[in-house]
Design a protein around this motif. Structure first.
Motif: not given
Lengths: 97, 97, 97, 97
Positions: C25-31, C76-86
């Motif tokens: 949502x809005x470019x972010x992982x959201x829950x 820093x990456x301007x979006x979602x990366x593996x860190x967010x999913x981790x």
């Protein structure tokens, strides 16, 4: 990351000088922190928990109301290492003393 | 315990004077706390969580890294009550400011 | 450590499939996580705080009583990366869901 | 609030039956909780800290990595009281066991 090596007693004793309030007891870095109340003590513990998890080096600690006792040793190394001194310094900084 | 009654705007405005850093925004007591890093911010949050649970009055708060934003209101009373000012004062004390 | 690169939308969408309850949502992982009460919600937050500090990747999160809302993005990456999913996967595991 | 009275040994022994995992050792309610890792252990501690602060009754506890040892006694009463059993039951519930 590779775990650091056990410090010599002389080296540990030298490093201890820059850690007011800490002693070496039973082969461990030891300090008792005292706070105003339980909430202040636990706020400190939360901060130290984060610092410990980041270092992947965890304290042996106990708490009774406003008092937090911390003992640090590096079990893998069979004694004190730079990790113990690093966590001790961070804990002191977190307590503002 | 009985929940306190909604304060008048005049009363709330008067009480606000003794809470530096806090404003009333959207009908809520509002303040942004800034810390050195995440560990200090979360240590503060742990302490405020304990204070809130003891008051049985919980904040609407958010955290991004070293910043903690707190909004306080007493939903049952439809506005600000002494509980909000009490938790705000305790949060300020916990932050040392 | 080097920060990971932004994931393509297709890659992010694919990874999202293994994260029940999360949306983008809005470019972010959201829950939104819901717990029995404040103590359970804050116990969860303490655990996620530790996981985040260890990853050196922190959530944008908010809490109201028994509800914790988490938004993840790698600025820093301007979006979602593996860190967010981790971090999302670890938060889900900590909540037991 | 008024502090409760010391329980008789018979009464304490009876109450102990409904607290799996707890023993009475050295006049204190005692249990060792084991978790998967430090983050899970500390999440538990955060929750118990909130429960304790609300009861205004605090544990004597220690933590080493994934293990949390709790000892409960009511010092004012010179022994075990209903407060100790209440906090023990809440801690067990928080640990899911």
């Amino acid at each position: 990351m590779p775990r650091p090596a056990r410090l010599s007693d002389a080296d540990a004793g030298e490093r201890l000088k820059s850690l007011p309030g800490w002693t070496i007891a039973g082969g461990k870095l030891h300090r008792v922190f005292q706070f105003r109340d339980f909430t202040e003590a636990f706020g400190f513990m939360a901060r130290v928990a984060l610092l410990a998890e980041k270092l992947d080096h965890h304290p042996d600690w106990q708490n009774v109301y406003n008092r937090v006792t911390i003992d640090l040793v590096t079990h893998d190394a069979g004694g004190l290492t730079v990790l113990d001194f690093e966590l001790a310094a961070k804990a002191s900084a977190a307590a503002g003393s």
